[in-house]
Design a protein around this motif. Structure first.
Motif, PDB file in Angstrom:
ATOM      1  N   UNK A   9      52.046  64.618 113.040  1.00 15.43           N
ATOM      2  CA  UNK A   9      51.555  64.678 111.662  1.00 15.43           C
ATOM      3  C   UNK A   9      50.800  63.387 111.368  1.00 15.43           C
ATOM      4  N   UNK A  10      49.660  63.495 110.681  1.00 10.12           N
ATOM      5  CA  UNK A  10      48.825  62.321 110.448  1.00 10.12           C
ATOM      6  C   UNK A  10      48.094  62.467 109.132  1.00 10.12           C
ATOM      7  N   UNK A  11      47.500  61.373 108.679  1.00 11.48           N
ATOM      8  CA  UNK A  11      46.664  61.428 107.483  1.00 11.48           C
ATOM      9  C   UNK A  11      47.361  62.091 106.320  1.00 11.48           C
ATOM     10  N   UNK A  12      46.733  63.144 105.786  1.00 11.41           N
ATOM     11  CA  UNK A  12      47.252  63.815 104.599  1.00 11.41           C
ATOM     12  C   UNK A  12      48.569  64.522 104.812  1.00 11.41           C
ATOM     13  N   UNK A  13      48.939  64.826 106.055  1.00 16.51           N
ATOM     14  CA  UNK A  13      50.195  65.547 106.301  1.00 16.51           C
ATOM     15  C   UNK A  13      51.392  64.604 106.420  1.00 16.51           C
ATOM     16  N   UNK A  14      51.154  63.297 106.533  1.00 14.68           N
ATOM     17  CA  UNK A  14      52.255  62.346 106.693  1.00 14.68           C
ATOM     18  C   UNK A  14      53.170  62.287 105.467  1.00 14.68           C
ATOM     19  N   UNK A  15      52.621  62.188 104.236  1.00 18.05           N
ATOM     20  CA  UNK A  15      53.513  62.191 103.073  1.00 18.05           C
ATOM     21  C   UNK A  15      54.395  63.431 103.003  1.00 18.05           C
ATOM     22  N   UNK A  16      53.829  64.575 103.384  1.00 21.26           N
ATOM     23  CA  UNK A  16      54.603  65.822 103.370  1.00 21.26           C
ATOM     24  C   UNK A  16      55.725  65.772 104.406  1.00 21.26           C
ATOM     25  N   UNK A  17      55.418  65.212 105.583  1.00 25.30           N
ATOM     26  CA  UNK A  17      56.438  65.095 106.627  1.00 25.30           C
ATOM     27  C   UNK A  17      57.553  64.154 106.192  1.00 25.30           C
ATOM     28  N   UNK A  18      57.186  63.053 105.540  1.00 24.74           N
ATOM     29  CA  UNK A  18      58.191  62.111 105.054  1.00 24.74           C
ATOM     30  C   UNK A  18      59.036  62.728 103.942  1.00 24.74           C
ATOM     31  N   UNK A  19      58.380  63.499 103.054  1.00 26.41           N
ATOM     32  CA  UNK A  19      59.106  64.145 101.960  1.00 26.41           C
ATOM     33  C   UNK A  19      60.124  65.129 102.511  1.00 26.41           C
ATOM     34  N   UNK A  20      59.712  65.885 103.527  1.00 25.60           N
ATOM     35  CA  UNK A  20      60.628  66.824 104.185  1.00 25.60           C
ATOM     36  C   UNK A  20      61.815  66.076 104.781  1.00 25.60           C
ATOM     37  N   UNK A  21      61.579  64.833 105.194  1.00 27.46           N
ATOM     38  CA  UNK A  21      62.617  63.986 105.789  1.00 27.46           C
ATOM     39  C   UNK A  21      63.465  63.283 104.720  1.00 27.46           C
ATOM     40  N   UNK A  22      63.057  63.447 103.458  1.00 20.85           N
ATOM     41  CA  UNK A  22      63.830  62.869 102.357  1.00 20.85           C
ATOM     42  C   UNK A  22      63.330  61.543 101.853  1.00 20.85           C
ATOM     43  N   UNK A  23      62.100  61.167 102.225  1.00 22.29           N
ATOM     44  CA  UNK A  23      61.508  59.898 101.767  1.00 22.29           C
ATOM     45  C   UNK A  23      60.366  60.220 100.808  1.00 22.29           C
ATOM     46  N   UNK A  24      60.534  59.865  99.546  1.00 26.85           N
ATOM     47  CA  UNK A  24      59.542  60.173  98.521  1.00 26.85           C
ATOM     48  C   UNK A  24      58.374  59.181  98.556  1.00 26.85           C
ATOM     49  N   UNK A  25      57.263  59.599  97.924  1.00 28.30           N
ATOM     50  CA  UNK A  25      56.052  58.777  97.959  1.00 28.30           C
ATOM     51  C   UNK A  25      56.230  57.430  97.268  1.00 28.30           C
ATOM     52  N   UNK A  26      57.158  57.324  96.342  1.00 31.47           N
ATOM     53  CA  UNK A  26      57.369  56.034  95.681  1.00 31.47           C
ATOM     54  C   UNK A  26      58.175  55.060  96.557  1.00 31.47           C
ATOM     55  N   UNK A  27      58.503  55.479  97.783  1.00 35.66           N
ATOM     56  CA  UNK A  27      59.222  54.600  98.705  1.00 35.66           C
ATOM     57  C   UNK A  27      58.285  53.672  99.468  1.00 35.66           C
ATOM     58  N   UNK A  28      56.986  53.913  99.366  1.00 33.13           N
ATOM     59  CA  UNK A  28      56.003  53.064 100.047  1.00 33.13           C
ATOM     60  C   UNK A  28      54.801  52.873  99.133  1.00 33.13           C
ATOM     61  N   UNK A  29      54.133  51.733  99.290  1.00 29.95           N
ATOM     62  CA  UNK A  29      53.044  51.394  98.374  1.00 29.95           C
ATOM     63  C   UNK A  29      51.672  51.369  99.025  1.00 29.95           C
ATOM     64  N   UNK A  30      51.618  51.510 100.349  1.00 27.21           N
ATOM     65  CA  UNK A  30      50.319  51.540 101.021  1.00 27.21           C
ATOM     66  C   UNK A  30      50.436  52.314 102.337  1.00 27.21           C
ATOM     67  N   UNK A  31      49.300  52.502 102.985  1.00 30.04           N
ATOM     68  CA  UNK A  31      49.255  53.321 104.192  1.00 30.04           C
ATOM     69  C   UNK A  31      50.077  52.713 105.328  1.00 30.04           C
ATOM     70  N   UNK A  32      50.028  51.390 105.473  1.00 25.49           N
ATOM     71  CA  UNK A  32      50.762  50.756 106.564  1.00 25.49           C
ATOM     72  C   UNK A  32      52.272  50.953 106.397  1.00 25.49           C
TER      73      UNK A  32
END
Length: 295
Positions: free
Chosen positions: A21-44
């Motif tokens: 999973x890469x680019x636009x699909x990474x946030x979705x993969x992390x969300x499925x894993x239980x990590x929300x978008x507010x858990x990180x502040x940049x791409x790195x």
């Protein structure tokens, strides 16, 4: 080309794990894993978290070469390390699992019922770096949404043109012209697709080897004749949005077709699970996918 890896992919029992999973699909993969978008502040930070997730999967005792032949990585994962080794080296040297790399840059807009790959700038440089990182092969995805002969022809021509470029660099391309599982005319698309694939296979030099990654066909064993082509090392199947249970059930009815699942592989895994819980679920998932792949 590593001949031990070639033999493992061509003759081994097991399946290909897709961890790409890469680019636009990474946030979705992390969300499925239980990590929300507010858990990180940049791409790195995002890619660091997803690498931690993939490292947890790869280092798990469940992620074993008894069941898994190869693993597809994202470029960022290839460039990162696990226990002081580049990911591909860790996979092969510690796990006996063959490393692949996703090289496409996503999909272009829908046209003629299909989405071609976007241009891949700097592909040769990426392939050189992949060789230096001991990557065996590559993967690239297109998407077919309608049984449009002109569109499907363009998809296959583009895939094989880039596949030839990859093979010339000493890597084995996984050609992935996905047919949308929700397409109203999926079976008609598959029939057109197979004709175009055979046409392109007939034009390859006799020593060129490729792999195919295809949606599980509507008609069982529809791709058996592709498996017999001397250019084709393996035909692998994507889960395409099916649940893990659905994908396994459909796969099991297709002799010789092996899994290359992404979402269906990581289904149910979460960051909050203890290592025992995580490993137990991953072990059951891997064994179930393996059993469906060796039917």
């Amino acid at each position: 080309m590593n001949t031990n890896q070639l033999d493992r992919i061509q003759t081994g029992k097991g399946f290909i794990a897709a961890l790409d999973q890469s680019g636009g699909s990474t946030p979705k993969a992390l969300l499925q894993y239980g990590i929300k978008e507010d858990s990180y502040s940049n791409e790195d930070e995002m890619y660091t978290l997803v690498h931690e997730m993939r490292t947890r999967i790869i280092k798990s005792t469940a992620f074993d070469s008894k069941y898994i032949l190869g693993a597809i990585l994202f470029e960022n994962t290839m460039d990162r390390s696990i226990d002081g080794q580049f990911t591909a080296d860790y996979l092969w040297e510690k796990k006996g699992i063959v490393p692949f790399l996703k090289v496409d840059q996503g999909l272009a807009d829908l046209e003629n019922g299909v989405q071609l790959m976007k241009p891949i700038p700097g592909l040769n440089d990426l392939l050189k770096r992949a060789s230096e990182r001991n990557i065996f092969g590559t993967k690239m995805r297109s998407l077919i949404k309608e049984a449009n002969p002109a569109g499907i022809k363009k998809v296959v021509e583009q895939q094989f043109a880039i596949g030839h470029q990859i093979a010339e660099m000493g890597l084995v391309p996984i050609i992935e012209p996905e047919v949308d599982i929700n397409s109203a005319d999926k079976e008609a698309s598959e029939k057109l697709l197979k004709v175009e694939i055979f046409d392109q296979l007939s034009k390859l030099g006799k020593d060129v080897k490729i792999m195919l990654k295809l949606s599980i066909p509507t008609q069982n064993n529809f791709y058996s004749d592709l498996m017999e082509d001397p250019h084709v090392l393996r035909v692998v199947a994507l889960s395409g949005g099916y649940t893990q249970a659905e994908a396994n059930e459909k796969l099991a009815h297709n002799h010789g077709l092996i899994a290359s699942f992404s979402r269906a592989l990581s289904q149910g895994l979460t960051a909050e699970q203890t290592d025992n819980e995580f490993n137990a679920l991953l072990s059951k998932t891997i064994e179930d996918i393996y059993e469906a792949s060796i039917k």
